[in-house]
Scaffold this active site. Structure first.
Site, mmCIF file in Angstrom:
data_model
loop_
_atom_site.group_PDB
_atom_site.id
_atom_site.type_symbol
_atom_site.label_atom_id
_atom_site.label_comp_id
_atom_site.label_asym_id
_atom_site.label_seq_id
_atom_site.Cartn_x
_atom_site.Cartn_y
_atom_site.Cartn_z
ATOM 1 N N ASP A 51 108.331 102.903 48.205
ATOM 2 C CA ASP A 51 108.818 101.609 47.897
ATOM 3 C C ASP A 51 109.896 101.412 46.788
ATOM 4 O OD1 ASP A 51 108.694 98.843 46.537
ATOM 5 O OD2 ASP A 51 107.073 98.603 47.945
ATOM 6 N N TYR A 140 114.510 83.013 48.863
ATOM 7 C CA TYR A 140 115.252 84.135 49.201
ATOM 8 C C TYR A 140 116.776 84.111 48.883
ATOM 9 C CZ TYR A 140 117.453 86.940 52.750
ATOM 10 O OH TYR A 140 118.229 87.716 53.616
#
Length: 299
Positions: A51, A140
């Site tokens: 990640d 976003y």
């Protein structure tokens, strides 16, 4: 060139990796496979499952010592950014800063960063160019803009070069059928299964659909050009959702009609991007028309 590609097992990232390998670059892929797939991995690239928020990222980058990083790993769903803004911030902002720190410590020269037309919000004029006001309508868009600002700051503070690429609506092979950005993949999947595609609103809303291979070419070109620039990556042409449906229907031989539903909250009515500055800065231009791209994808 030694290039690290975050999200290199994903839809867009895997095409970038393929082009880099084709051109003879040495590539390391970092991907947590949350949305990416092992099936997309290029066998000639190295791969580490990790990640971008993980503290081990700095050691990975330092060991590989890339000259450049192509940053594609992201939380890309507008709807998820509305439903779970903390996750959106973690991936798109905290993950971005974690990567930039790793780049600083390892002496990376340049980062090519995937941003989005979502930073513009509802267009005040068309086509949208890079001087358009920035008024993102969702988390976003906000998080993507934050990533751009962090790049600018790292450039000033430690000389890290960057090119930001603001994508239009990308489509093509390996596109997942989930998420609002995957309308082409979603329609195609439904048509092949004999299901009824769902269109939100009246279908007259327009988008700028660009083939993933054109996007990959822009990223590779940006490795050596476009320093300290923010650039649009689109076709400069608007296609309505109704037109998209009609093209896919013709190509696939689908006999049904779409179902219409109320517009979704936060959906932009019309959007397409001006990319002439990108053509000048990168020596790049899109080569796939929507008709050619859809045929390539479907057949």
């Amino acid at each position: 060139m030694r290039v690290l590609v975050t999200g290199g097992a994903g839809f867009i990232g895997s095409h970038i990796v393929d082009l880099l390998i084709e051109q003879g670059h040495s590539v390391l892929i970092v991907d947590n496979l949350e949305t990416g797939s092992e099936a997309n991995l290029n066998a000639k690239a190295r791969f580490i499952k990790l990640d971008i928020c993980h503290r081990k990222l700095a050691a990975v980058v330092d060991k590989f010592r890339p000259e450049a990083v192509v940053h594609q790993a992201a939380q890309v769903s507008v709807q998820r950014s509305l439903e779970d803004p903390v996750h959106d911030v973690r991936v798109n902002i905290e993950g971005m800063v974690n990567l930039l720190e790793a780049c600083r410590l390892a002496g990376v020269r340049k980062v090519v960063h995937a941003s989005s037309a979502a930073v513009y919000g509802e267009p005040q004029y068309l086509p949208v160019d890079v001087r358009h006001p920035l008024k993102p309508m969702c988390g976003y868009g906000v998080s993507k803009r934050c990533g751009e600002l962090y790049l600018e700051a790292y450039c000033m503070l430690c000389g890290l070069q960057y090119t930001v690429l603001r994508y239009a609506n990308v489509y093509g092979p390996r596109q997942p059928v989930t998420g609002e950005g995957g309308v082409v993949a979603l329609f195609l999947n439904q048509m092949r299964r004999g299901l009824t595609p769902l269109i939100f609103g009246d279908g007259l809303q327009t988008r700028d659909f660009i083939h993933v291979r054109d996007v990959a070419a822009a990223n590779v070109a940006a490795l050596t050009r476009g320093n300290r620039q923010i650039l649009n990556v689109g076709t400069g042409k608007a296609t309505s959702i109704n037109q998209l449906f009609a093209l896919l229907k013709k190509i696939t031989g689908y006999r049904g009609r779409p179902q219409y539903a109320p517009p979704r909250k936060g959906d932009i009515r019309h959007s397409y991007l001006s990319s002439w500055e990108t053509q000048v800065a990168l020596g790049w231009e899109p080569v796939w028309s929507i008709e050619q791209g859809l045929k390539n994808y479907c057949l």
